[in-house]
Write a protein that holds these residues in place. Structure first.
Motif, mmCIF file in Angstrom:
data_model
loop_
_atom_site.group_PDB
_atom_site.id
_atom_site.type_symbol
_atom_site.label_atom_id
_atom_site.label_comp_id
_atom_site.label_asym_id
_atom_site.label_seq_id
_atom_site.Cartn_x
_atom_site.Cartn_y
_atom_site.Cartn_z
ATOM 1 N N HIS A 1 0.856 -1.187 0.000
ATOM 2 C CA HIS A 1 0.000 0.000 0.000
ATOM 3 C C HIS A 1 0.901 1.250 0.000
ATOM 4 C CE1 HIS A 1 -2.904 3.017 1.281
ATOM 5 N NE2 HIS A 1 -3.870 2.126 1.184
ATOM 6 N N PRO A 2 0.623 2.213 -0.857
ATOM 7 C CA PRO A 2 1.506 3.392 -0.953
ATOM 8 C C PRO A 2 1.619 4.185 0.337
ATOM 9 C CG PRO A 2 -0.559 3.733 -2.163
ATOM 10 C CD PRO A 2 -0.506 2.291 -1.817
ATOM 11 N N ASP A 3 0.638 4.068 1.232
ATOM 12 C CA ASP A 3 0.673 4.815 2.484
ATOM 13 C C ASP A 3 1.081 3.965 3.679
ATOM 14 O OD1 ASP A 3 -0.176 7.267 1.343
ATOM 15 O OD2 ASP A 3 -2.244 6.540 1.312
ATOM 16 N N PHE A 4 1.511 2.722 3.426
ATOM 17 C CA PHE A 4 1.911 1.873 4.553
ATOM 18 C C PHE A 4 3.081 2.524 5.279
ATOM 19 C CE2 PHE A 4 3.843 -1.653 6.781
ATOM 20 C CZ PHE A 4 2.743 -2.344 7.255
ATOM 21 N N PRO A 5 3.013 2.604 6.621
ATOM 22 C CA PRO A 5 4.067 3.317 7.367
ATOM 23 C C PRO A 5 5.368 2.510 7.412
ATOM 24 C CG PRO A 5 2.541 2.294 8.900
ATOM 25 C CD PRO A 5 1.977 2.072 7.528
ATOM 26 N N ARG A 6 6.428 3.122 6.950
ATOM 27 C CA ARG A 6 7.724 2.450 6.908
ATOM 28 C C ARG A 6 8.763 3.246 7.696
ATOM 29 N NH1 ARG A 6 7.582 -1.569 3.270
ATOM 30 N NH2 ARG A 6 5.935 -1.525 1.699
ATOM 31 N N LEU A 7 9.722 2.509 8.250
ATOM 32 C CA LEU A 7 10.802 3.150 8.988
ATOM 33 C C LEU A 7 12.010 3.409 8.101
ATOM 34 C CD1 LEU A 7 10.594 1.130 12.325
ATOM 35 C CD2 LEU A 7 9.550 3.334 11.763
ATOM 36 N N ILE A 8 11.975 2.867 6.883
ATOM 37 C CA ILE A 8 13.032 3.127 5.904
ATOM 38 C C ILE A 8 12.380 3.497 4.583
ATOM 39 C CG2 ILE A 8 14.754 1.602 6.969
ATOM 40 C CD1 ILE A 8 13.958 -0.489 4.837
ATOM 41 N N ALA B 1 9.331 -7.874 19.090
ATOM 42 C CA ALA B 1 8.901 -7.422 17.764
ATOM 43 C C ALA B 1 7.943 -6.243 17.905
ATOM 44 C CB ALA B 1 8.262 -8.560 16.994
ATOM 45 N N ASP B 2 8.364 -5.245 18.633
ATOM 46 C CA ASP B 2 7.503 -4.139 19.046
ATOM 47 C C ASP B 2 6.873 -3.389 17.881
ATOM 48 O OD1 ASP B 2 6.340 -2.277 20.799
ATOM 49 O OD2 ASP B 2 8.089 -0.959 20.708
ATOM 50 N N THR B 3 7.621 -3.189 16.807
ATOM 51 C CA THR B 3 7.120 -2.365 15.700
ATOM 52 C C THR B 3 6.610 -3.199 14.532
ATOM 53 O OG1 THR B 3 9.326 -2.213 14.699
ATOM 54 C CG2 THR B 3 8.722 -0.519 16.293
ATOM 55 N N ALA B 4 6.509 -4.519 14.710
ATOM 56 C CA ALA B 4 6.089 -5.380 13.598
ATOM 57 C C ALA B 4 4.607 -5.240 13.274
ATOM 58 C CB ALA B 4 6.411 -6.835 13.917
ATOM 59 N N THR B 5 3.859 -4.632 14.182
ATOM 60 C CA THR B 5 2.405 -4.537 14.002
ATOM 61 C C THR B 5 2.008 -3.199 13.378
ATOM 62 O OG1 THR B 5 2.347 -3.910 16.346
ATOM 63 C CG2 THR B 5 1.776 -6.159 15.807
ATOM 64 N N ALA B 6 2.673 -2.839 12.297
ATOM 65 C CA ALA B 6 2.330 -1.619 11.576
ATOM 66 C C ALA B 6 1.102 -1.881 10.695
ATOM 67 C CB ALA B 6 3.501 -1.157 10.724
ATOM 68 N N ARG B 7 0.284 -0.853 10.527
ATOM 69 C CA ARG B 7 -0.925 -0.950 9.712
ATOM 70 C C ARG B 7 -1.146 0.386 8.992
ATOM 71 N NH1 ARG B 7 -0.178 -5.445 11.278
ATOM 72 N NH2 ARG B 7 -1.646 -6.927 12.217
ATOM 73 N N ASP C 1 -3.779 6.990 6.772
ATOM 74 C CA ASP C 1 -2.859 7.233 7.892
ATOM 75 C C ASP C 1 -2.182 5.929 8.309
ATOM 76 O OD1 ASP C 1 -3.560 9.872 7.942
ATOM 77 O OD2 ASP C 1 -4.667 9.795 9.835
ATOM 78 N N GLY C 2 -0.895 6.012 8.581
ATOM 79 C CA GLY C 2 -0.159 4.871 9.096
ATOM 80 C C GLY C 2 -0.318 4.757 10.603
ATOM 81 N N VAL C 3 -0.273 3.531 11.105
ATOM 82 C CA VAL C 3 -0.476 3.272 12.534
ATOM 83 C C VAL C 3 0.532 2.223 12.997
ATOM 84 C CG1 VAL C 3 -2.082 2.417 14.287
ATOM 85 C CG2 VAL C 3 -2.942 3.782 12.368
ATOM 86 N N PHE C 4 1.143 2.467 14.153
ATOM 87 C CA PHE C 4 1.954 1.461 14.829
ATOM 88 C C PHE C 4 1.258 1.097 16.131
ATOM 89 C CE2 PHE C 4 5.076 3.348 12.030
ATOM 90 C CZ PHE C 4 5.861 2.266 11.640
ATOM 91 N N ALA C 5 0.763 -0.136 16.209
ATOM 92 C CA ALA C 5 0.124 -0.625 17.438
ATOM 93 C C ALA C 5 1.212 -1.298 18.261
ATOM 94 C CB ALA C 5 -0.990 -1.613 17.090
ATOM 95 N N LEU C 6 1.754 -0.586 19.239
ATOM 96 C CA LEU C 6 2.980 -1.002 19.918
ATOM 97 C C LEU C 6 2.738 -2.096 20.947
ATOM 98 C CD1 LEU C 6 4.703 2.472 20.402
ATOM 99 C CD2 LEU C 6 5.051 0.784 18.582
ATOM 100 N N LYS D 1 20.627 -4.973 20.126
ATOM 101 C CA LYS D 1 20.215 -4.668 18.760
ATOM 102 C C LYS D 1 19.247 -3.488 18.740
ATOM 103 C CE LYS D 1 20.807 -9.491 17.307
ATOM 104 N NZ LYS D 1 20.166 -10.683 16.702
ATOM 105 N N ASP D 2 19.775 -2.341 19.088
ATOM 106 C CA ASP D 2 18.925 -1.151 19.167
ATOM 107 C C ASP D 2 18.456 -0.683 17.797
ATOM 108 O OD1 ASP D 2 19.116 -0.848 22.004
ATOM 109 O OD2 ASP D 2 21.136 -0.050 21.751
ATOM 110 N N ASP D 3 19.154 -1.095 16.751
ATOM 111 C CA ASP D 3 18.797 -0.633 15.403
ATOM 112 C C ASP D 3 18.051 -1.701 14.611
ATOM 113 O OD1 ASP D 3 20.843 -2.435 15.108
ATOM 114 O OD2 ASP D 3 21.957 -1.277 13.610
ATOM 115 N N ALA D 4 17.534 -2.720 15.311
ATOM 116 C CA ALA D 4 16.895 -3.830 14.612
ATOM 117 C C ALA D 4 15.390 -3.833 14.816
ATOM 118 C CB ALA D 4 17.481 -5.168 15.082
ATOM 119 N N VAL D 5 14.687 -4.373 13.845
ATOM 120 C CA VAL D 5 13.233 -4.517 13.945
ATOM 121 C C VAL D 5 12.887 -5.529 15.041
ATOM 122 C CG1 VAL D 5 11.142 -5.203 12.704
ATOM 123 C CG2 VAL D 5 12.925 -3.894 11.526
ATOM 124 N N VAL D 6 13.726 -6.552 15.189
ATOM 125 C CA VAL D 6 13.552 -7.550 16.239
ATOM 126 C C VAL D 6 14.654 -7.328 17.272
ATOM 127 C CG1 VAL D 6 13.451 -10.002 16.804
ATOM 128 C CG2 VAL D 6 12.545 -9.190 14.618
#
Length: 402
Positions: free
Chosen positions: A70-77, A287-293, A310-315, A387-392
């Motif tokens: 999806h073009p509006d999916f929230p991404r960290l990169i 996997a705190d940020t894996a639940t992006a929507r 709108d992008g959403v991160f359910a933490l 691993k402070d810079d990792a998704v997991v």
């Protein structure tokens, strides 16, 4: 209903300053602005959802899409505009495609199927401990134990030759590290997918008694084999199936060694280990940020209007430390018995392999501390690199002795 306008907003992601605590901002946001607007590294905005109840609501509502294309999916990169398009895997499917695709493979991860795998998991754990004990001390627990155990389990389950584990482990590290360049990231994706493309092709020519081989046979019975879909599924299960469990083994071991009173509980009574596993999953929420929507409609959530697109991160970490749900949430309590955590997500996309992960962790902790009762860290905990810079989330190395 509240509709927020542009204002000074915090940046996301927010780093953990301690491996045993969520970012300090999570508590502040949950108390003052449980649905908060944040700025992402890409320059786009998204919403953070931090209350347990709201997180579960987002993850259960199919109007919050999981579609990574999806073009509006929230991404960290930031993704390059000419990136290759792949067939969606389970993690990025929405209804109506998601349900049938999940049902086709969920039988491989039932409690019954997992129970049948336990003797082999036990053997893998024992052999890994044997190899570690036979090696030098101190040992790097990550390389000697945490990675080999889930890697071998998922390789055997899928039908991936374990001899190739270093190949996919090196690529998966690139994929889950936020600082990996776009060029290196997509090279890693392409290399793993090319490898799995050849593997699935071999299963189509000669189906084997493993998950991929059984899926080929099942799809043939239904008419045709979805080659691209099998490659996507294998990619997801291979990467997620070892990386998450490996990090939980390392972090769980650290936590139990740092809390000897809690470790004593499961040593004295292994029947308490399942509850300890649930508590460790809640406690770290790796996997705190894996639940992006991404919202596909205008939705009101807890008095806040989230617009379509709108992008959403359910933490999950914020939800799992919500004091309205968990008493004294920052303390490790292996007797808590809190199975309503969201470390495995919630709703339609709840982690497919959670039964397997639970079985691995239970066998690991019971066996590890029974066979190595004097296990201890060989490096002060404050000197470990996380691993402070990792998704997991996890730890890079873990020197141990016994």
């Amino acid at each position: 209903m509240t509709e927020l306008v542009d204002q000074q907003v915090p940046t996301f992601p927010m780093q953990r300053t301690c491996p045993f605590s969520p970012p300090a901002a999570y508590e502040e946001l949950r108390e003052q602005s449980p649905i908060a607007r944040v700025l992402l590294p890409t320059g786009r905005h998204a919403w953070l959802v931090t209350k347990h109840e709201d997180v579960r609501t987002v993850l259960a509502d199919t109007r919050f899409s999981s579609d990574r294309n999806h073009p509006d999916f929230p991404r960290l990169i930031e993704l390059p505009p000419d990136r290759p398009m792949f067939s969606p895997s389970l993690i990025s499917m929405d209804p109506p495609e998601h349900g049938p695709a999940r049902r086709a493979v969920v039988g491989e991860f039932t409690v019954r199927r997992t129970r049948a795998l336990q003797p082999r998991i036990q053997q893998i754990v024992d052999e890994s401990i044997d190899a570690m004990v036979a090696g030098p001390r101190p040992a790097d627990f990550v390389q000697a134990f945490s990675l080999p155990v889930p890697s071998l389990v998922i390789c055997e389950l899928l039908g991936v030759p374990y001899a190739d584990h270093e190949f996919f482990q090196s690529r998966s590290k690139l994929l889950i590290t936020r600082t990996t360049s776009a060029e290196d990231r997509f090279r890693a994706v392409e290399e793993v997918r090319n490898y799995l493309d050849e593997l699935v092709t071999s299963k189509e020519h000669e189906p084997t008694d493993d998950l991929l081989g059984r899926q080929v046979l099942k799809q043939r019975e239904n008419g045709t084999v979805d080659h691209a879909g099998l490659v996507g599924m294998a990619f997801l299960l291979l990467i997620a199936g070892h990386e998450t469990t490996a990090n939980m083994i390392s972090l769980g071991t650290i936590a139990l060694l740092q809390n000897p009173d809690q470790l004593a509980i499961i040593k004295a009574d292994p029947s308490r280990t399942p509850d300890a596993v649930e508590e460790l999953l809640r406690y770290f929420s790796i996997a705190d940020t894996a639940t992006a929507r991404v919202a596909t409609a205008d939705i009101e959530l807890d008095g806040v209007r989230i617009k379509a697109g709108d992008g959403v991160f359910a933490l999950s970490y914020a939800a799992n430390t919500d004091p309205e749900v968990f008493d004294d949430p920052d303390s490790l309590d292996v007797a808590r018995g809190a199975r309503h955590h969201v470390a495995f997500g919630f709703g339609p996309h709840q982690c497919l392999g959670q039964n397997l992960a639970r079985a691995e962790l239970q066998i690991v902790f019971d066996t590890l501390f029974r066979r190595l009762p004097d296990l201890q860290l060989a490096t002060p905990i404050e000197k470990l690199t996380y691993k402070d810079d990792a998704v997991v989330y996890g730890v890079e190395q873990l020197p141990v002795t016994w």
